[in-house]
Design a protein around this motif. Structure first.
Motif, short mmCIF file in Angstrom:
data_model
loop_
_atom_site.label_atom_id
_atom_site.label_comp_id
_atom_site.label_asym_id
_atom_site.label_seq_id
_atom_site.Cartn_x
_atom_site.Cartn_y
_atom_site.Cartn_z
N ASP A 326 45.47 62.43 75.94
CA ASP A 326 46.70 62.49 76.74
C ASP A 326 47.47 63.75 76.38
N LEU A 327 47.09 64.88 76.97
CA LEU A 327 47.77 66.15 76.67
C LEU A 327 49.12 66.24 77.38
N VAL A 328 49.15 65.90 78.67
CA VAL A 328 50.35 66.11 79.47
C VAL A 328 50.76 64.87 80.27
N GLY A 329 50.25 63.70 79.87
CA GLY A 329 50.56 62.47 80.59
C GLY A 329 49.42 61.96 81.44
N PRO A 350 39.56 67.73 74.59
CA PRO A 350 40.64 68.66 74.93
C PRO A 350 40.57 69.90 74.05
N GLU A 351 40.92 71.03 74.64
CA GLU A 351 40.99 72.28 73.89
C GLU A 351 42.05 73.16 74.55
N LEU A 387 47.38 71.72 83.36
CA LEU A 387 46.05 71.68 82.75
C LEU A 387 45.21 72.81 83.32
N ALA A 388 44.51 73.50 82.42
CA ALA A 388 43.63 74.59 82.85
C ALA A 388 42.38 74.02 83.52
N PRO A 389 41.63 74.83 84.28
CA PRO A 389 40.39 74.35 84.90
C PRO A 389 39.40 73.86 83.85
#
Length: 407
Positions: A326-329, A350-351, A387-389
């Motif tokens: 859960d990086l950004v929700g 995640p990275e 979020l990046a691609p």
């Protein structure tokens, strides 16, 4: 109002009149009495201890009855709105809001706004991002899915926000992401009197800052930035604080699509066990704890509902139950990710500001990305650039015990 001392008169003064009146009866008994005739309480019982502890999957048949148009299922009457959020085992959850549930949200959140304005002497403009931007209008049986930002705060507070918003609230209704971003940035760049920012994920604001000039010069009077600052959001909140040193970074309480648990208020609520800090819980809900997991009862028909949110003894959010990233929700769960990966021999992790597929063989990133976007929060974060691609890293590894998601 007379006890408050404002440096200057401003529309923010009207917030004192926006405070919703408190219920005249204790919250939990009133809730159960009001909904005693509903299908759910007639099925399981009229006291809190008779009701089962449930997950969203347990409630799906009941929510399907509401969507089909049936009244008095989980709560009295019909919903006033729905909202979509990330699912635990599936792609998305549909949460109905009752009129009383929406009022409870206002009873919890508007006092936080009043205190913030008073304690920090806010007289200038604000930027709020409450509901997802760029979302096309949608309804189910005439009931809207999602509400405009002002509607979540009630008539008076919503009117104040509309008047004092640095970005017109109508901008959030622009469905083209490029146009929405351009209009948002244009208004923010012109808001020299910006004093208050309230967003959910700090990455939402960080992405906007990437396309703006020096925010210290743009907003010299910025006083408060409110956002998530715990668990996976902590490093992003720290980055945000470093980029906006003129402002106080105010961590948000534990709020989700399903319920408000804490907002930093000083009122009390029923709670088990008693060792927890009562003064942090909203009184407009009933909360229990299974270890560190919050179990919530709300006026929108969630009874003894496993939220999946884990908290420490100070009720600070520390993560999600199970294997969840859960990086950004976006709340990606392992069962959901496993279905998105399909036959890929690998896993997702995640990275930086995005996700990577680790795989031994060639993968179709576009196909996986499309499946991940069935999660509405993931799709929203990708659309806005939070979020990046999706990327891929090819490597050899031993998957004796397959794992689809590595947080």
């Amino acid at each position: 109002m007379s006890a408050w001392r404002w440096r200057d008169s401003s529309p923010w003064d009207r917030l004192a009149a926006a405070l919703p009146s408190a219920p005249s009866a204790p919250w939990l008994p009133a809730l159960l009495a009001r909904n005693a005739h509903t299908a759910y309480l007639r099925e399981y019982g009229s006291t809190i201890d008779e009701l089962p502890i449930v997950t969203y999957d347990d409630l799906v048949p009941w929510i399907e009855r509401i969507v089909a148009g049936e009244s008095d299922v989980l709560f009295a009457g019909r919903p006033v709105a729905y909202e979509r959020t990330s699912g635990s085992s599936g792609a998305a959850k549909l949460i109905p809001y009752s009129a009383e549930g929406l009022l409870d949200f206002q009873r919890s959140v508007v006092p936080w706004l009043v205190r913030t304005v008073r304690e920090h002497g806010i007289t200038g403009r604000a930027y709020f991002a409450i509901s997802p931007a760029t979302r096309p209008p949608e309804s189910i049986g005439g009931v809207p899915v999602g509400l405009p930002d002002g509607a979540y705060l009630g008539e008076i507070a919503g009117a104040v926000l509309a008047e004092m918003s640095a970005v017109p609230l109508s901008v959030a209704q622009i469905t083209d992401v490029g146009r929405w971003r351009d209009e948002t940035l244009r208004h923010l760049a012109a808001a020299r009197d910006l004093e208050l920012i309230s967003v959910w994920s700090p990455t939402f604001l960080l992405r906007l800052l990437d396309d703006l000039d020096d925010p210290l010069e743009l907003w010299p009077n910025l006083k408060v930035v409110s956002c998530w600052a715990s668990a996976a959001s902590k490093p992003f909140a720290e980055e945000l604080a470093a980029r906006l040193p003129q402002a106080v970074l105010q961590p948000k309480g534990l709020l989700s699509t399903e319920c408000v648990v804490t907002t930093g208020g000083a009122e009390t609520a029923p709670i088990r066990p008693a060792r927890r800090r009562r003064d942090m819980l909203t009184p407009y809900g009933f909360f229990e704890f299974d270890g560190q997991e919050v179990i919530a009862t709300t006026a929108s028909g969630l009874y003894r509902y496993r939220t999946g949110d884990l908290v420490d003894d100070n009720l600070e959010f520390i993560g999600r139950k199970g294997i969840v990233s859960d990086l950004v929700g976006e709340k990606l769960t392992e069962p959901f990710v496993a279905r998105c990966l399909g036959n890929v021999r690998g896993y997702l992790f995640p990275e930086g500001r995005g996700y990577v597929v680790a795989s031994e063989t060639a993968v179709d990133l576009d196909a996986i990305e499309q499946k991940l976007c069935a999660n509405p929060q993931y799709a929203y974060a990708r659309r806005l650039g939070q979020l990046a691609p999706l990327r891929v890293k090819y490597e050899r590894f031993d998957l004796a015990k397959p794992i689809a998601l590595r947080p």
